[in-house]
Design a protein around this motif. Sequence first.
Motif, PDB file in Angstrom:
ATOM      1  N   ILE A 153       0.839  -1.198   0.000  1.00  0.00           N
ATOM      2  CA  ILE A 153       0.000   0.000   0.000  1.00  0.00           C
ATOM      3  C   ILE A 153       0.877   1.252   0.000  1.00  0.00           C
ATOM      4  O   ILE A 153       1.733   1.424   0.868  1.00  0.00           O
ATOM      5  N   ASN A 154       0.655   2.114  -0.979  1.00  0.00           N
ATOM      6  CA  ASN A 154       1.443   3.327  -1.149  1.00  0.00           C
ATOM      7  C   ASN A 154       0.540   4.554  -1.125  1.00  0.00           C
ATOM      8  O   ASN A 154      -0.557   4.534  -1.684  1.00  0.00           O
ATOM      9  N   GLY A 205       3.429   1.682   8.953  1.00  0.00           N
ATOM     10  CA  GLY A 205       4.021   0.796   7.965  1.00  0.00           C
ATOM     11  C   GLY A 205       3.520   0.956   6.542  1.00  0.00           C
ATOM     12  O   GLY A 205       3.608   0.024   5.739  1.00  0.00           O
ATOM     13  N   PHE A 206       3.004   2.145   6.201  1.00  0.00           N
ATOM     14  CA  PHE A 206       2.584   2.414   4.833  1.00  0.00           C
ATOM     15  C   PHE A 206       3.664   3.237   4.130  1.00  0.00           C
ATOM     16  O   PHE A 206       4.284   4.107   4.747  1.00  0.00           O
ATOM     17  N   ASN A 207       3.862   2.971   2.864  1.00  0.00           N
ATOM     18  CA  ASN A 207       4.874   3.709   2.108  1.00  0.00           C
ATOM     19  C   ASN A 207       4.324   5.057   1.652  1.00  0.00           C
ATOM     20  O   ASN A 207       3.329   5.111   0.934  1.00  0.00           O
ATOM     21  N   GLN A 251       9.526   5.206 -10.403  1.00  0.00           N
ATOM     22  CA  GLN A 251      10.328   4.264 -11.176  1.00  0.00           C
ATOM     23  C   GLN A 251      11.293   3.472 -10.299  1.00  0.00           C
ATOM     24  O   GLN A 251      11.346   2.238 -10.387  1.00  0.00           O
ATOM     25  N   PRO A 252      12.028   4.149  -9.413  1.00  0.00           N
ATOM     26  CA  PRO A 252      12.918   3.376  -8.520  1.00  0.00           C
ATOM     27  C   PRO A 252      12.125   2.460  -7.584  1.00  0.00           C
ATOM     28  O   PRO A 252      12.585   1.373  -7.242  1.00  0.00           O
ATOM     29  N   LEU A 253      10.937   2.910  -7.186  1.00  0.00           N
ATOM     30  CA  LEU A 253      10.115   2.122  -6.271  1.00  0.00           C
ATOM     31  C   LEU A 253       9.678   0.803  -6.892  1.00  0.00           C
ATOM     32  O   LEU A 253       9.670  -0.237  -6.223  1.00  0.00           O
ATOM     33  N   LEU A 254       9.310   0.828  -8.179  1.00  0.00           N
ATOM     34  CA  LEU A 254       8.817  -0.380  -8.840  1.00  0.00           C
ATOM     35  C   LEU A 254       9.833  -1.512  -8.797  1.00  0.00           C
ATOM     36  O   LEU A 254       9.483  -2.674  -8.667  1.00  0.00           O
ATOM     37  N   GLY A 255      11.107  -1.147  -8.892  1.00  0.00           N
ATOM     38  CA  GLY A 255      12.164  -2.161  -8.872  1.00  0.00           C
ATOM     39  C   GLY A 255      12.347  -2.796  -7.499  1.00  0.00           C
ATOM     40  O   GLY A 255      12.933  -3.869  -7.385  1.00  0.00           O
ATOM     41  N   LYS A 256      11.831  -2.139  -6.465  1.00  0.00           N
ATOM     42  CA  LYS A 256      11.989  -2.654  -5.105  1.00  0.00           C
ATOM     43  C   LYS A 256      10.761  -3.409  -4.616  1.00  0.00           C
ATOM     44  O   LYS A 256      10.783  -4.002  -3.537  1.00  0.00           O
ATOM     45  N   LEU A 257       9.666  -3.369  -5.378  1.00  0.00           N
ATOM     46  CA  LEU A 257       8.427  -4.016  -4.941  1.00  0.00           C
ATOM     47  C   LEU A 257       8.550  -5.534  -4.986  1.00  0.00           C
ATOM     48  O   LEU A 257       9.267  -6.076  -5.830  1.00  0.00           O
ATOM     49  N   PRO A 258       7.844  -6.217  -4.099  1.00  0.00           N
ATOM     50  CA  PRO A 258       7.841  -7.683  -4.123  1.00  0.00           C
ATOM     51  C   PRO A 258       7.306  -8.191  -5.453  1.00  0.00           C
ATOM     52  O   PRO A 258       6.442  -7.561  -6.060  1.00  0.00           O
ATOM     53  N   SER A 259       7.805  -9.316  -5.888  1.00  0.00           N
ATOM     54  CA  SER A 259       7.329  -9.896  -7.143  1.00  0.00           C
ATOM     55  C   SER A 259       5.846 -10.227  -7.037  1.00  0.00           C
ATOM     56  O   SER A 259       5.368 -10.714  -6.019  1.00  0.00           O
ATOM     57  N   GLN A 260       5.097  -9.972  -8.122  1.00  0.00           N
ATOM     58  CA  GLN A 260       3.675 -10.311  -8.140  1.00  0.00           C
ATOM     59  C   GLN A 260       3.454 -11.718  -8.681  1.00  0.00           C
ATOM     60  O   GLN A 260       2.329 -12.150  -8.865  1.00  0.00           O
ATOM     61  N   SER A 261       4.548 -12.423  -8.917  1.00  0.00           N
ATOM     62  CA  SER A 261       4.420 -13.783  -9.444  1.00  0.00           C
ATOM     63  C   SER A 261       4.225 -14.803  -8.335  1.00  0.00           C
ATOM     64  O   SER A 261       3.881 -15.944  -8.579  1.00  0.00           O
TER      65      SER A 261
END
Length: 268
Positions: A153-154, A205-207, A251-261
Amino acid sequence: MNPSLLSKLVKLTKKVQRQLALLLFNSRFLAQITGKTHCLCIGDSHISVFRHLQSHRLLEPAKINVLLVEGATAQGIANPNSKTHALARFNQRLNKAQKWQTLFFSLGEVDCGFVIWYRVQKHGSDIESQLERSIQNYIDFLISTRQSGFQNINVISAPLPTIRDGQNWGKIANLRQSVKASQLERTQLTLRYNQMLQKRCLEHGFNFIDVTAEQLDPHTHLIADSFLNEDPLDHHLDAAAYSKLLVSHLQPLLGKLPSQSTPTAAPG
């Protein structure tokens, strides 16, 4: 073709398109094979900037779906009977979402630009209590959303006010002209609102993503002209300028997000 029949056909086609789009957006398999981060963006009308990001493919690797409710407020999000019915509409969309999706919320501009000041003027409330009420309602909603199973959650900071002092043209400016607070006062309240919201988000604990501080002109202490909409009747920020600012933070945040797979851990 009969105009009535044509109208029904158009409505049916749009409904099918919406259902198909939702089906694809909710497909974890699609997220896996495309490597996209499926981002559900919910908020007031300012969340529409994410549609600009999606249509121009400015934020990769993101697949974006947007729900906006015009006039939605953080204060009203606790009220199921609010004029905008934002709580019901937000929850309805979240109920159709998948828990592995990434959420972005944007609220607060209407609170800082109108509602808080209106309640102070009309009901004799003090700014502090109204500010606290708005932020606490927002946080309570975010907590409830997390408890339902969403983990990523952001929160996007509320944008700065663009309506100038004395401006009474344009739909939103006309609606808000009863508020006597100056643009500088509304700007200062927005900055303070975001500072308090950021602190609460950190505690829970929310970004929190601050894209507002950079909108400020250091000389006028108001929103920089580069973020103003070319249409003087439109109180939303310039989509291109706002998008560029968002991309620099997201953009930098997307690379740090947990995998959705893979499934995220269930809330404790």
